[in-house]
Enzyme design. Structure first.
Site, PDB file in Angstrom:
ATOM      1  N   LYS A 135      25.411  -6.603 -21.170  1.00  0.00           N
ATOM      2  CA  LYS A 135      25.015  -6.110 -22.308  1.00  0.00           C
ATOM      3  C   LYS A 135      25.215  -4.705 -22.345  1.00  0.00           C
ATOM      4  O   LYS A 135      25.197  -3.713 -21.570  1.00  0.00           O
ATOM      5  CB  LYS A 135      23.406  -6.016 -22.564  1.00  0.00           C
ATOM      6  CG  LYS A 135      22.942  -5.288 -23.920  1.00  0.00           C
ATOM      7  CD  LYS A 135      21.666  -5.635 -24.325  1.00  0.00           C
ATOM      8  CE  LYS A 135      20.762  -4.693 -23.633  1.00  0.00           C
ATOM      9  NZ  LYS A 135      20.634  -3.412 -24.240  1.00  0.00           N
ATOM     10  N   ASP A 184      25.054  -4.299 -28.173  1.00  0.00           N
ATOM     11  CA  ASP A 184      23.613  -4.158 -28.757  1.00  0.00           C
ATOM     12  C   ASP A 184      23.670  -2.919 -29.412  1.00  0.00           C
ATOM     13  O   ASP A 184      23.129  -1.725 -28.802  1.00  0.00           O
ATOM     14  CB  ASP A 184      22.925  -4.340 -27.405  1.00  0.00           C
ATOM     15  CG  ASP A 184      21.394  -3.962 -27.799  1.00  0.00           C
ATOM     16  OD1 ASP A 184      20.834  -4.354 -28.927  1.00  0.00           O
ATOM     17  OD2 ASP A 184      20.641  -3.606 -27.049  1.00  0.00           O
ATOM     18  N   LYS A 219      22.791  -3.000 -32.798  1.00  0.00           N
ATOM     19  CA  LYS A 219      21.521  -2.812 -33.796  1.00  0.00           C
ATOM     20  C   LYS A 219      21.747  -2.268 -35.214  1.00  0.00           C
ATOM     21  O   LYS A 219      21.269  -1.378 -35.686  1.00  0.00           O
ATOM     22  CB  LYS A 219      20.183  -2.209 -33.214  1.00  0.00           C
ATOM     23  CG  LYS A 219      19.719  -2.795 -32.002  1.00  0.00           C
ATOM     24  CD  LYS A 219      18.365  -2.417 -31.537  1.00  0.00           C
ATOM     25  CE  LYS A 219      17.955  -2.935 -30.151  1.00  0.00           C
ATOM     26  NZ  LYS A 219      18.628  -2.452 -29.116  1.00  0.00           N
ATOM     27  N   ASP A 242      22.089  -0.832 -42.335  1.00  0.00           N
ATOM     28  CA  ASP A 242      22.739  -0.157 -43.482  1.00  0.00           C
ATOM     29  C   ASP A 242      22.877  -1.078 -44.558  1.00  0.00           C
ATOM     30  O   ASP A 242      22.335  -2.204 -44.676  1.00  0.00           O
ATOM     31  CB  ASP A 242      23.944   0.419 -42.956  1.00  0.00           C
ATOM     32  CG  ASP A 242      24.278   1.755 -43.435  1.00  0.00           C
ATOM     33  OD1 ASP A 242      23.995   2.174 -44.821  1.00  0.00           O
ATOM     34  OD2 ASP A 242      24.716   2.764 -42.934  1.00  0.00           O
ATOM     35  N   ASN A 260      27.614  -3.549 -47.640  1.00  0.00           N
ATOM     36  CA  ASN A 260      29.055  -3.459 -47.408  1.00  0.00           C
ATOM     37  C   ASN A 260      29.696  -2.697 -46.178  1.00  0.00           C
ATOM     38  O   ASN A 260      30.344  -3.018 -45.817  1.00  0.00           O
ATOM     39  CB  ASN A 260      29.422  -2.545 -48.897  1.00  0.00           C
ATOM     40  CG  ASN A 260      30.796  -2.578 -48.948  1.00  0.00           C
ATOM     41  OD1 ASN A 260      31.733  -3.385 -48.717  1.00  0.00           O
ATOM     42  ND2 ASN A 260      31.453  -1.253 -48.829  1.00  0.00           N
ATOM     43  N   THR A 269       9.991  -3.879 -29.555  1.00  0.00           N
ATOM     44  CA  THR A 269       8.760  -4.190 -28.808  1.00  0.00           C
ATOM     45  C   THR A 269       8.046  -2.934 -28.764  1.00  0.00           C
ATOM     46  O   THR A 269       6.894  -2.628 -28.412  1.00  0.00           O
ATOM     47  CB  THR A 269       9.047  -4.564 -27.507  1.00  0.00           C
ATOM     48  OG1 THR A 269      10.255  -3.892 -27.135  1.00  0.00           O
ATOM     49  CG2 THR A 269       9.365  -6.144 -27.605  1.00  0.00           C
ATOM     50  N   ARG A 287      17.046  -2.697 -15.206  1.00  0.00           N
ATOM     51  CA  ARG A 287      16.591  -2.125 -13.974  1.00  0.00           C
ATOM     52  C   ARG A 287      16.319  -2.984 -12.601  1.00  0.00           C
ATOM     53  O   ARG A 287      16.769  -2.673 -11.881  1.00  0.00           O
ATOM     54  CB  ARG A 287      15.589  -0.947 -14.333  1.00  0.00           C
ATOM     55  CG  ARG A 287      16.130  -0.133 -14.923  1.00  0.00           C
ATOM     56  CD  ARG A 287      15.031   0.749 -15.664  1.00  0.00           C
ATOM     57  NE  ARG A 287      14.563   0.116 -16.674  1.00  0.00           N
ATOM     58  CZ  ARG A 287      13.523   0.428 -17.581  1.00  0.00           C
ATOM     59  NH1 ARG A 287      12.825   1.810 -17.410  1.00  0.00           N
ATOM     60  NH2 ARG A 287      13.001  -0.328 -18.556  1.00  0.00           N
TER      61      ARG A 287
HETATM   62  O1  C5P Z   1      15.884  -1.906 -17.530  1.00  0.00           O
HETATM   63  P1  C5P Z   1      15.148  -3.052 -18.380  1.00  0.00           P
HETATM   64  O2  C5P Z   1      15.410  -4.476 -17.860  1.00  0.00           O
HETATM   65  O3  C5P Z   1      13.897  -2.737 -18.909  1.00  0.00           O
HETATM   66  O4  C5P Z   1      16.140  -3.468 -19.807  1.00  0.00           O
HETATM   67  C1  C5P Z   1      16.287  -4.105 -20.780  1.00  0.00           C
HETATM   68  C2  C5P Z   1      16.994  -3.732 -21.891  1.00  0.00           C
HETATM   69  O5  C5P Z   1      16.614  -4.639 -22.923  1.00  0.00           O
HETATM   70  C3  C5P Z   1      17.242  -2.413 -22.179  1.00  0.00           C
HETATM   71  O6  C5P Z   1      18.633  -2.215 -22.481  1.00  0.00           O
HETATM   72  C4  C5P Z   1      16.514  -2.097 -23.355  1.00  0.00           C
HETATM   73  O7  C5P Z   1      16.937  -1.189 -24.123  1.00  0.00           O
HETATM   74  C5  C5P Z   1      16.560  -3.561 -23.963  1.00  0.00           C
HETATM   75  N1  C5P Z   1      15.518  -3.979 -24.877  1.00  0.00           N
HETATM   76  C6  C5P Z   1      14.293  -4.179 -24.521  1.00  0.00           C
HETATM   77  N2  C5P Z   1      13.373  -4.414 -25.246  1.00  0.00           N
HETATM   78  C7  C5P Z   1      13.608  -4.817 -26.749  1.00  0.00           C
HETATM   79  C8  C5P Z   1      14.974  -4.818 -27.125  1.00  0.00           C
HETATM   80  C9  C5P Z   1      15.931  -4.462 -26.105  1.00  0.00           C
HETATM   81  O8  C5P Z   1      14.010  -3.818 -23.550  1.00  0.00           O
HETATM   82  N3  C5P Z   1      12.690  -5.201 -27.581  1.00  0.00           N
END
Ligand code: C5P
Length: 232
Positions: A32, A59, A61, A64, A67, A119, A211
């Site tokens: 990603k 990713d 997101k 807008d 068009n 979230t 992570r």
């Molecule tokens: O490091 P970690 O496992 O928390 O990374 C989760 C990834 O998913 C990050 O890139 C974060 O921006 C993304 N993400 C998230 N929760 C969301 C949408 C995207 O943790 N609701």
């Protein structure tokens, strides 16, 4: 598309990202690329990772007017990524325009999934700032249904919501779920988490893991553990 683990490459530079991917000799994990890396390095990093043979979830997101989103999606489609996303809050017309923009002249296109509610948004934010009075779980399901009706392929959601999204939108409607942690791992800033095995139980199609893999002492072993628990 079967179940898979997507590694969130949340690195600030191409150099760090490519050095990280170099640690996976002979393997091509699904990755990603988020805003940080894309805004820092531009489309070149997408081309470089694609040329190495990885599948890519871009990713960014988008949200807008229809068009603008349509034209931006046409550019992203030309980068040959596998999955793109947008905010369902942009509405059905925007989502349909995005699909049009993504579709190449030969009829193929990347998968398109929608963010329902971030979230980081909770019930209080929803009510006080966005003036949405419905329960957040209902808002998420309703946005998922809007995305489905607009022709999208799935949603990004919490693994806790994946089962219900499948019930409401069908088993084929993809659920891509971040917030995954090993049972013995550090949660970091993620509050509502699941293990890869639990995400599998509940029916997530893809888990996005950052992570727990990128910050592990042995990222390859952590990735393999994740795949084993999630895919089997
Ligand atoms: O490091 P970690 O496992 O928390 O990374 C989760 C990834 O998913 C990050 O890139 C974060 O921006 C993304 N993400 C998230 N929760 C969301 C949408 C995207 O943790 N609701």
């Amino acid at each position: 598309m079967g179940k898979d683990v997507i590694i969130a490459c949340d690195f600030p530079s191409a150099e760090q990202t490519l050095a990280f991917l170099d640690r996976f000799p002979g393997k091509k994990p699904f990755v990603k690329i988020g805003m940080e890396l894309f805004y820092g390095e531009g489309p070149a990093i997408v081309r470089q990772i694609k040329a190495r043979g990885h599948r890519i979830f871009l990713d960014l997101k988008l949200h807008d007017i229809p068009n603008t989103v349509k034209k931006a999606m046409a550019v992203l489609s030309g980068l040959d990524v596998d999955v793109c996303n947008l905010h369902a809050a942009g509405g059905a017309e925007m989502m349909r325009a995005a699909l049009e923009g993504l579709t190449r002249t030969d009829g193929t296109r990347p998968l398109l999934i929608a963010v329902t509610q971030l979230t980081s948004t909770n019930q209080e934010t929803l009510e006080r700032e966005l003036l949405i009075r419905e329960p957040i779980a209902e808002v998420v399901m309703s946005y998922a249904e809007n995305a489905k009706r607009a022709g999208l392929d799935g949603v990004v959601c919490s693994p806790l919501e994946a089962g219900k999204v499948h019930q409401r939108c069908g088993e084929d409607f993809l659920t891509v779920t971040p917030g995954v942690r090993f049972a013995d791992g550090d949660r970091g800033d993620q509050k509502r988490v699941m293990t890869p095995a639990q995400a599998r139980e509940i029916g997530s199609d893809y888990i996005v893991v950052g992570r727990p893999i990128t910050a592990a002492a042995d990222p390859v072993a952590a990735y393999e553990r994740c795949c084993k628990e999630f895919i089997g």
